[in-house]
Design a protein around this motif. Structure first.
Motif, PDB file in Angstrom:
ATOM      1  N   GLU A  16      -5.208 -14.209  -1.119  1.00 28.19           N
ATOM      2  CA  GLU A  16      -5.007 -12.948  -1.837  1.00 28.19           C
ATOM      3  C   GLU A  16      -4.690 -13.198  -3.301  1.00 28.19           C
ATOM      4  O   GLU A  16      -3.970 -14.132  -3.642  1.00 28.19           O
ATOM      5  CB  GLU A  16      -3.858 -12.153  -1.212  1.00 28.19           C
ATOM      6  N   THR A  17      -5.233 -12.362  -4.141  1.00 25.71           N
ATOM      7  CA  THR A  17      -4.932 -12.455  -5.565  1.00 25.71           C
ATOM      8  C   THR A  17      -3.988 -11.325  -5.948  1.00 25.71           C
ATOM      9  O   THR A  17      -4.124 -10.203  -5.466  1.00 25.71           O
ATOM     10  CB  THR A  17      -6.208 -12.341  -6.418  1.00 25.71           C
ATOM     11  N   VAL A  18      -3.026 -11.653  -6.782  1.00 26.44           N
ATOM     12  CA  VAL A  18      -2.094 -10.644  -7.279  1.00 26.44           C
ATOM     13  C   VAL A  18      -2.761  -9.983  -8.470  1.00 26.44           C
ATOM     14  O   VAL A  18      -2.900 -10.576  -9.528  1.00 26.44           O
ATOM     15  CB  VAL A  18      -0.744 -11.285  -7.686  1.00 26.44           C
ATOM     16  N   ASP A  19      -3.211  -8.747  -8.251  1.00 26.71           N
ATOM     17  CA  ASP A  19      -3.938  -8.027  -9.272  1.00 26.71           C
ATOM     18  C   ASP A  19      -3.545  -6.561  -9.206  1.00 26.71           C
ATOM     19  O   ASP A  19      -3.206  -6.062  -8.121  1.00 26.71           O
ATOM     20  CB  ASP A  19      -5.445  -8.191  -9.050  1.00 26.71           C
ATOM     21  N   TYR A  20      -3.587  -5.881 -10.318  1.00 25.20           N
ATOM     22  CA  TYR A  20      -3.185  -4.475 -10.332  1.00 25.20           C
ATOM     23  C   TYR A  20      -4.164  -3.599  -9.569  1.00 25.20           C
ATOM     24  O   TYR A  20      -3.840  -2.482  -9.195  1.00 25.20           O
ATOM     25  CB  TYR A  20      -3.010  -3.980 -11.772  1.00 25.20           C
ATOM     26  N   LYS A  21      -5.364  -4.090  -9.283  1.00 18.81           N
ATOM     27  CA  LYS A  21      -6.359  -3.316  -8.546  1.00 18.81           C
ATOM     28  C   LYS A  21      -6.232  -3.499  -7.034  1.00 18.81           C
ATOM     29  O   LYS A  21      -6.825  -2.750  -6.282  1.00 18.81           O
ATOM     30  CB  LYS A  21      -7.762  -3.720  -8.988  1.00 18.81           C
TER      31      LYS A  21
END
Length: 72
Positions: A16-21
């Motif tokens: 998982e990537t920590v992204d605002y989307k």
């Protein structure tokens, strides 16, 4: 007394990537009233907590996430 060998699962999976989307990830770290949960409650390491905080704030600015979470 011996310690148990139970390890807690990481709150953020390696893929998982920590992204605002990524709203499905961000919702796990936002409380009922819309505040960002502290790292003692969500089990993040300090670097992940900073990334999460910045992502939640960016999502609020871009109106992807409401400031107050009305979901129950």
């Amino acid at each position: 007394m011996s310690r148990s060998s139970h390890r807690r699962l990481p709150p953020i999976n390696p893929g998982e990537t920590v992204d605002y989307k990524n709203m499905s990830l961000l919702r796990r770290f936002i409380g009922k009233r819309g505040g960002i949960l502290p790292k003692q409650m969500n089990g993040l390491i300090p670097k992940q907590q900073r990334l999460m905080t910045n992502a939640v704030k960016l999502a609020r600015i871009s109106a992807s996430s409401p400031i107050v979470n009305n979901d129950t």
